[in-house]
Motif scaffolding. Structure first.
Motif, PDB file in Angstrom:
ATOM      1  N   LEU A  61     -17.347  40.129   8.885  1.00 20.18           N
ATOM      2  CA  LEU A  61     -16.192  39.599   8.163  1.00 20.18           C
ATOM      3  C   LEU A  61     -15.941  40.390   6.880  1.00 20.18           C
ATOM      4  O   LEU A  61     -16.830  41.059   6.371  1.00 20.18           O
ATOM      5  CB  LEU A  61     -16.413  38.120   7.806  1.00 20.18           C
ATOM      6  CG  LEU A  61     -16.617  37.163   8.976  1.00 20.18           C
ATOM      7  CD1 LEU A  61     -16.511  35.726   8.481  1.00 20.18           C
ATOM      8  CD2 LEU A  61     -15.598  37.410  10.073  1.00 20.18           C
ATOM      9  N   ARG A  62     -14.711  40.290   6.389  1.00 20.50           N
ATOM     10  CA  ARG A  62     -14.379  40.948   5.118  1.00 20.50           C
ATOM     11  C   ARG A  62     -14.851  40.064   3.966  1.00 20.50           C
ATOM     12  O   ARG A  62     -14.426  38.909   3.855  1.00 20.50           O
ATOM     13  CB  ARG A  62     -12.875  41.207   5.043  1.00 20.50           C
ATOM     14  CG  ARG A  62     -12.456  42.283   6.029  1.00 20.50           C
ATOM     15  CD  ARG A  62     -11.057  42.802   5.796  1.00 20.50           C
ATOM     16  NE  ARG A  62     -10.965  44.155   6.336  1.00 20.50           N
ATOM     17  CZ  ARG A  62      -9.904  44.949   6.191  1.00 20.50           C
ATOM     18  NH1 ARG A  62      -8.857  44.525   5.523  1.00 20.50           N
ATOM     19  NH2 ARG A  62      -9.921  46.164   6.685  1.00 20.50           N
ATOM     20  N   VAL A  63     -15.736  40.607   3.149  1.00 20.96           N
ATOM     21  CA  VAL A  63     -16.372  39.800   2.103  1.00 20.96           C
ATOM     22  C   VAL A  63     -16.231  40.460   0.741  1.00 20.96           C
ATOM     23  O   VAL A  63     -16.162  41.683   0.627  1.00 20.96           O
ATOM     24  CB  VAL A  63     -17.867  39.547   2.402  1.00 20.96           C
ATOM     25  CG1 VAL A  63     -18.010  38.679   3.630  1.00 20.96           C
ATOM     26  CG2 VAL A  63     -18.617  40.851   2.589  1.00 20.96           C
ATOM     27  N   PRO A 116     -20.232  49.757   1.421  1.00 23.15           N
ATOM     28  CA  PRO A 116     -19.708  48.993   0.279  1.00 23.15           C
ATOM     29  C   PRO A 116     -18.688  49.853  -0.471  1.00 23.15           C
ATOM     30  O   PRO A 116     -18.853  51.071  -0.548  1.00 23.15           O
ATOM     31  CB  PRO A 116     -20.945  48.759  -0.600  1.00 23.15           C
ATOM     32  CG  PRO A 116     -22.121  48.990   0.290  1.00 23.15           C
ATOM     33  CD  PRO A 116     -21.673  50.003   1.300  1.00 23.15           C
ATOM     34  N   VAL A 117     -17.643  49.236  -0.966  1.00 22.91           N
ATOM     35  CA  VAL A 117     -16.637  49.947  -1.765  1.00 22.91           C
ATOM     36  C   VAL A 117     -16.475  49.192  -3.078  1.00 22.91           C
ATOM     37  O   VAL A 117     -16.438  47.957  -3.089  1.00 22.91           O
ATOM     38  CB  VAL A 117     -15.287  50.041  -1.022  1.00 22.91           C
ATOM     39  CG1 VAL A 117     -14.231  50.696  -1.895  1.00 22.91           C
ATOM     40  CG2 VAL A 117     -15.448  50.818   0.282  1.00 22.91           C
ATOM     41  N   PHE A 118     -16.391  49.953  -4.161  1.00 22.71           N
ATOM     42  CA  PHE A 118     -16.271  49.339  -5.488  1.00 22.71           C
ATOM     43  C   PHE A 118     -14.858  49.428  -6.030  1.00 22.71           C
ATOM     44  O   PHE A 118     -14.170  50.423  -5.824  1.00 22.71           O
ATOM     45  CB  PHE A 118     -17.175  50.062  -6.493  1.00 22.71           C
ATOM     46  CG  PHE A 118     -18.613  49.706  -6.355  1.00 22.71           C
ATOM     47  CD1 PHE A 118     -19.138  48.624  -7.039  1.00 22.71           C
ATOM     48  CD2 PHE A 118     -19.444  50.457  -5.540  1.00 22.71           C
ATOM     49  CE1 PHE A 118     -20.471  48.287  -6.919  1.00 22.71           C
ATOM     50  CE2 PHE A 118     -20.782  50.133  -5.415  1.00 22.71           C
ATOM     51  CZ  PHE A 118     -21.298  49.052  -6.099  1.00 22.71           C
ATOM     52  N   ILE A 119     -14.487  48.387  -6.742  1.00 21.16           N
ATOM     53  CA  ILE A 119     -13.357  48.464  -7.672  1.00 21.16           C
ATOM     54  C   ILE A 119     -13.996  48.491  -9.055  1.00 21.16           C
ATOM     55  O   ILE A 119     -14.714  47.558  -9.437  1.00 21.16           O
ATOM     56  CB  ILE A 119     -12.449  47.219  -7.559  1.00 21.16           C
ATOM     57  CG1 ILE A 119     -11.848  47.091  -6.156  1.00 21.16           C
ATOM     58  CG2 ILE A 119     -11.381  47.244  -8.639  1.00 21.16           C
ATOM     59  CD1 ILE A 119     -10.766  48.070  -5.825  1.00 21.16           C
ATOM     60  N   LEU A 120     -13.764  49.569  -9.780  1.00 24.97           N
ATOM     61  CA  LEU A 120     -14.332  49.690 -11.128  1.00 24.97           C
ATOM     62  C   LEU A 120     -13.192  49.539 -12.129  1.00 24.97           C
ATOM     63  O   LEU A 120     -12.353  50.427 -12.256  1.00 24.97           O
ATOM     64  CB  LEU A 120     -15.032  51.045 -11.285  1.00 24.97           C
ATOM     65  CG  LEU A 120     -15.818  51.242 -12.570  1.00 24.97           C
ATOM     66  CD1 LEU A 120     -16.985  50.265 -12.662  1.00 24.97           C
ATOM     67  CD2 LEU A 120     -16.331  52.668 -12.691  1.00 24.97           C
ATOM     68  N   GLU A 141     -25.387  50.191   6.256  1.00 23.49           N
ATOM     69  CA  GLU A 141     -23.976  50.526   6.530  1.00 23.49           C
ATOM     70  C   GLU A 141     -23.124  49.278   6.742  1.00 23.49           C
ATOM     71  O   GLU A 141     -22.475  49.115   7.769  1.00 23.49           O
ATOM     72  CB  GLU A 141     -23.870  51.465   7.733  1.00 23.49           C
ATOM     73  CG  GLU A 141     -24.582  52.792   7.495  1.00 23.49           C
ATOM     74  CD  GLU A 141     -24.301  53.783   8.614  1.00 23.49           C
ATOM     75  OE1 GLU A 141     -23.276  54.484   8.505  1.00 23.49           O
ATOM     76  OE2 GLU A 141     -25.080  53.830   9.566  1.00 23.49           O
ATOM     77  N   LEU A 142     -23.165  48.417   5.743  1.00 21.88           N
ATOM     78  CA  LEU A 142     -22.371  47.193   5.803  1.00 21.88           C
ATOM     79  C   LEU A 142     -21.142  47.307   4.916  1.00 21.88           C
ATOM     80  O   LEU A 142     -21.249  47.625   3.734  1.00 21.88           O
ATOM     81  CB  LEU A 142     -23.212  45.999   5.345  1.00 21.88           C
ATOM     82  CG  LEU A 142     -24.314  45.573   6.303  1.00 21.88           C
ATOM     83  CD1 LEU A 142     -25.127  44.442   5.685  1.00 21.88           C
ATOM     84  CD2 LEU A 142     -23.733  45.146   7.644  1.00 21.88           C
ATOM     85  N   PRO A 143     -19.974  47.037   5.474  1.00 25.65           N
ATOM     86  CA  PRO A 143     -18.763  47.070   4.659  1.00 25.65           C
ATOM     87  C   PRO A 143     -18.668  45.830   3.778  1.00 25.65           C
ATOM     88  O   PRO A 143     -18.939  44.709   4.245  1.00 25.65           O
ATOM     89  CB  PRO A 143     -17.633  47.072   5.690  1.00 25.65           C
ATOM     90  CG  PRO A 143     -18.226  46.593   6.961  1.00 25.65           C
ATOM     91  CD  PRO A 143     -19.715  46.738   6.882  1.00 25.65           C
ATOM     92  N   CYS A 144     -18.327  46.020   2.526  1.00 22.04           N
ATOM     93  CA  CYS A 144     -18.037  44.909   1.630  1.00 22.04           C
ATOM     94  C   CYS A 144     -17.325  45.476   0.411  1.00 22.04           C
ATOM     95  O   CYS A 144     -17.351  46.678   0.198  1.00 22.04           O
ATOM     96  CB  CYS A 144     -19.322  44.175   1.219  1.00 22.04           C
ATOM     97  SG  CYS A 144     -20.549  45.218   0.424  1.00 22.04           S
ATOM     98  N   VAL A 145     -16.690  44.600  -0.327  1.00 22.75           N
ATOM     99  CA  VAL A 145     -15.991  45.054  -1.533  1.00 22.75           C
ATOM    100  C   VAL A 145     -16.616  44.375  -2.747  1.00 22.75           C
ATOM    101  O   VAL A 145     -16.828  43.162  -2.759  1.00 22.75           O
ATOM    102  CB  VAL A 145     -14.475  44.779  -1.448  1.00 22.75           C
ATOM    103  CG1 VAL A 145     -13.784  45.129  -2.758  1.00 22.75           C
ATOM    104  CG2 VAL A 145     -13.866  45.586  -0.301  1.00 22.75           C
ATOM    105  N   ILE A 146     -16.939  45.201  -3.731  1.00 20.62           N
ATOM    106  CA  ILE A 146     -17.625  44.727  -4.933  1.00 20.62           C
ATOM    107  C   ILE A 146     -16.778  45.117  -6.145  1.00 20.62           C
ATOM    108  O   ILE A 146     -16.422  46.274  -6.298  1.00 20.62           O
ATOM    109  CB  ILE A 146     -19.021  45.375  -5.044  1.00 20.62           C
ATOM    110  CG1 ILE A 146     -19.840  45.078  -3.774  1.00 20.62           C
ATOM    111  CG2 ILE A 146     -19.744  44.883  -6.291  1.00 20.62           C
ATOM    112  CD1 ILE A 146     -21.071  45.960  -3.627  1.00 20.62           C
TER     113      ILE A 146
END
Lengths: 478, 351
Positions: B71-73, B163-167, B96-101
């Motif tokens: 799921l998108r988390v 994981p992808v970051f918004i900084l 290799e887990l997609p998530c947004v931090i």
């Protein structure tokens, strides 16, 4: 007559293909280790309840880190101590899956104490197996939180000393004190009778989850002959004679007959409903034509300052909203944090014909000062030929600068006359708008509908707009 | 087109929901708490899950669990919380887990303060936790981008299984700007690697362990290839009056907004200056910087830190032209005049 065939549970892989060892039939556990028993009880339960396909097993850090070699289920390997948090995540993602958190004593009772207590306290609908062997097996026999007093380990070479390391922690006792868990039992493995009890407990803990009853934990006093440096048979005796008196076996909590099963029912809105539900549809799509007004007032960079409670941030927000409705580029930036709690507030607003660069207004072209400290603090920052609007009724001094335009307004007195001191901000907003010509009255009315959420306050604020606007127009003429 | 005047932190959450995110796990921290609050308000309404975790560490591991479920988390925090989350982020990168931090930066080190700093650059852009990994990092500078880049972050996370970051910083989080919201994404495709609690997915294993050094090296090589592909394909940047520029100002996030006004003002004075603003910090616009370094006189990098991004600029410039740095720390936001003065002094300096 049913034929009984003794064989490995189907919920185990037939061949342990993930094990890098050339022998794909043997486990990685030491001779005499208790993990094998518990693995078997779990796999048999998954077989019998026909849930292996739905099961997701979380392997911890510790000897059972490789539990995923064996279980023919979904598998997640978690960081040390974090299995209950990982279990929470996957269970919440897929509530119909069966999630098992399999943890050792270092994992659950030391580094992961917080995760297990809170997962238990939330009553996560998961099953936890806690293998307590009073030692760190995987890392070579260091002290565990459950190591007994005087027990020798590589990090308590002269035995655990209560004055240095404290006492063995009793997790079943602790967790059973929480309100949410439905089932907590401590079992052991030292003889057939105990293993039968353990097997029953394992099955019950899994069945509870199948029935959506909530959080279950089974603590198993389990042998570690390698870590204890004992023969397997002696290890079993040691559990019986030394461990069990310290960690009494039995049911610590069982409210499974009293609780209502969890019901998972969630809304599943359409695209249009989602937009509505998350409020991304603007209150109004009314746009207004930009007014024609003098160049010196164009592209204002505004600082608005006053006491907390004077509606300074709201005034700024309303200005930005009005600007947006006339298709200007706008930004609103509040001062925030401790300075807000100190009782003064200010915000920065840009209303621009082209894209807003810095949202910060260090040198405002317009200063709206609602109290004296604000005027004194920011007066000198205003650009030459800028405009200072200030609440005359609260500020007894006057603007000292001679190179700026000044619009004093008795906003608070005017607001009091209308019957509500708090609308001084909207009076000031309207006066500024009328005086400079930046916004028409209709724009301000529509702004109010967005800015004022309480319907009963709308009318008085509209009056405030009228009063302020009239004041501004009067001053403009002079 | 009707827009909504909305805080950046709020735009992130609504963007996330529009991107199909239905799960949020997090721990409150200023100045990121509005993200948790908005998630708590909106996610349950659309059938999603909001859970306030007992700690930052638990939150990132809940993310790890939910992401394992395909799921998108989403989670969000600020500096001190990001430090705590690094263990879990390393595991997610390894597995290799997609998530947004989201990291809404505040002043540091330690407890520091809650004013906007940019001192998490090294921590976030260079990986941050243990091991040979890094994650895509997007640096919004407006309310609209807080929404749009969050949506993009989910796509990148799925595309590259990372994981992808918004900084961002406290200012971009607290600032209200008009935001135009897109249509919600309604399909959530099944991932062949994820666990759904069914027969079809049960042979999947989510794990970052590989005991055999050769096997782990192979895994690392695979990760590095992924990062190389991201560097090749996903660079985002914004240029403002760069084409004829003799001097290049560089900054990201809120600083780039100030720099834009500085460029406007200095252009009025006849100085040929432009702004290059990285939108992705990893991947970094190395190619464009290298290209520009052949023809401009100087790069001026401005950050609200001790100079972290400037190191990447220097690597890309590779000695071809001087790179100067101006930074403020502790949550002090440099003013336009301050930067203009600095810039003029730099420009007049002999190389």
């Amino acid at each position: 007559m049913a034929e009984k065939v003794l064989k490995k549970a189907a919920s185990f892989y037939d061949s342990y293909f993930r094990n890098p060892s050339p022998d794909k039939k043997m486990t990685h556990y030491c001779p005499g280790c208790g993990h094998g028993h518990i693995h078997k009880f779990i796999a048999e339960a998954l077989d019998d309840f026909e849930i292996a396909d739905n099961t997701i097993l979380i392997s911890p850090v510790g000897c059972s880190v490789f539990a995923y070699y064996y279980f023919d289920t979904g598998n997640i390997q978690a960081a040390h101590g974090r299995a209950p948090a990982v279990a929470t995540g996957i269970k919440r993602a897929h509530p119909n899956s069966i999630v098992i958190s399999y943890q050792g004593d270092g994992d659950l009772a030391a580094i992961g104490t917080s995760e297990i207590l809170h997962a238990a306290n939330r009553g996560e609908n998961i099953t936890v197996f806690f293998i307590n062997n009073a030692i760190y097996g995987m890392t070579g026999g260091q002290m565990a939180p459950t190591t007994l007093i005087d027990q020798r380990t590589t990090t308590t070479p002269t035995g655990r000393n209560a004055h240095n390391e404290g006492y063995p922690i009793k997790m079943s006792e602790l967790i059973s004190q929480l309100q949410a868990p439905v089932y907590v039992e401590r079992v052991t493995l030292y003889d057939n009778k105990q293993r039968a009890r353990a097997r029953t407990a394992v099955r019950k803990a899994i069945k509870n989850q199948v029935n959506n009853l909530g959080f279950s934990l089974v603590e198993v006093l389990s042998p570690c002959p390698s870590g204890w440096k004992m023969e397997p048979v002696d290890a079993m005796t040691w559990i019986k004679e030394v461990m069990v008196p310290q960690f009494p076996i039995g049911i610590y909590k069982d409210i499974t007959k009293e609780v209502q099963p969890y019901v998972y029912a969630k809304p599943n809105p359409t695209a249009a409903e989602i937009r509505e539900l998350i409020e991304v549809i603007p209150d109004t799509d009314t746009g207004f034509k930009r007014s024609v007004y003098p160049d010196q007032y164009r592209n204002p960079q505004i600082k608005i300052a006053g006491f907390g409670g004077q509606g300074v941030l709201l005034l700024g927000g309303a200005l930005a909203q009005a600007g947006m409705m006339e298709d200007y580029h706008v930004s609103w930036l509040p001062s925030y944090g401790p300075e807000m709690r100190g009782g003064t507030a200010n915000c920065h607003v840009n209303i621009r014909e082209i894209e807003v660069g810095s949202p910060m207004v260090s040198n405002p072209t317009v200063l709206i000062a609602m109290n004296r400290p604000s005027l004194e603090k920011f007066e000198n920052d205003v650009v030459e030929n800028g405009l200072i609007v200030f609440d005359q009724s609260l500020i007894d001094s006057y603007v000292k600068r001679k190179d700026v335009e000044v619009l004093p307004i008795p906003a608070t007195q005017m607001a009091d006359k209308l019957g509500n001191t708090r609308v001084a901000n909207m009076i000031t907003l309207a006066a500024y708008a009328a005086y400079t010509g930046i916004f028409g009255k209709e724009t301000l009315y529509t702004t109010l509908k967005t800015a004022i959420k309480k319907q009963r306050l709308l009318e008085i604020n509209q009056k405030a707009i009228d009063t302020g606007y009239e004041f501004g127009m009067e001053k403009k003429k002079k | 087109m009707a827009k909504l005047l909305i805080k950046g932190n709020d735009a992130i959450v609504r963007g996330a929901i529009l991107a199909g995110c239905r799960m949020y796990f997090g721990y409150p921290i200023t100045p990121a708490s509005e993200i948790a609050e908005a998630a708590a308000k909106y996610l349950p309404r659309v059938g999603g899950t909001f859970l306030q975790a007992e700690s930052e560490v638990a939150a990132i591991n809940m993310i790890y669990g939910a992401a394992s479920g395909g799921l998108r988390v989403l989670t969000a925090s600020s500096g001190p919380g990001m430090s705590l989350k690094q263990e879990g982020i390393s595991y997610a990168a390894g597995s290799e887990l997609p998530c947004v931090i989201i990291d809404i930066m505040r002043g540091g080190p330690g407890l520091g303060n809650i004013a906007p700093e940019q001192a998490d650059y090294n921590q976030i852009v260079k990986g941050g936790g243990h091991g040979n990994y890094k994650c895509p990092v997007l640096a919004p500078n407006s309310g609209q981008e807080m929404c749009d880049l969050t949506m993009l972050a989910f796509d990148l996370a799925d595309k590259y299984r990372t994981p992808v970051f918004i900084l961002a910083d406290g200012f971009t989080g607290q600032m209200m700007e008009p935001v135009d919201f897109k249509e919600p994404k309604m399909d959530s495709p099944r991932h062949d690697w994820a666990l759904y609690g069914d027969a079809e997915s049960k042979h999947n294993l989510i794990s970052s362990i590989a005991l055999d050094p050769d096997e782990l090296e192979e895994h690392n090589i695979k990760l590095q290839k992924k990062y190389a592909e991201i560097e090749k394909k996903e660079v985002l940047k914004e240029e403002f009056l760069v084409d004829d520029a003799e001097y290049i100002l560089m900054g990201y996030g809120i600083v780039s907004r100030i720099l834009r006004t500085v460029v406007e003002n200095l252009r009025e004075e006849g100085i040929k200056i432009g702004l290059l603003r990285p939108i992705t910090l990893f991947p970094f616009p190395n190619g464009r910087i290298a290209e520009l370094s052949q023809k401009v006189k100087k790069f001026l990098v401005v950050e609200m830190s001790n100079g972290q991004m400037v190191q990447d600029v220097r690597l890309a410039v590779n000695g071809k032209c001087p790179v100067d740095f101006y930074g403020r720390m502790g949550g002090v936001v440099p003013s336009m005049n301050e930067i203009s003065e600095k810039a003029k002094r730099w420009i007049s300096e002999k190389n």
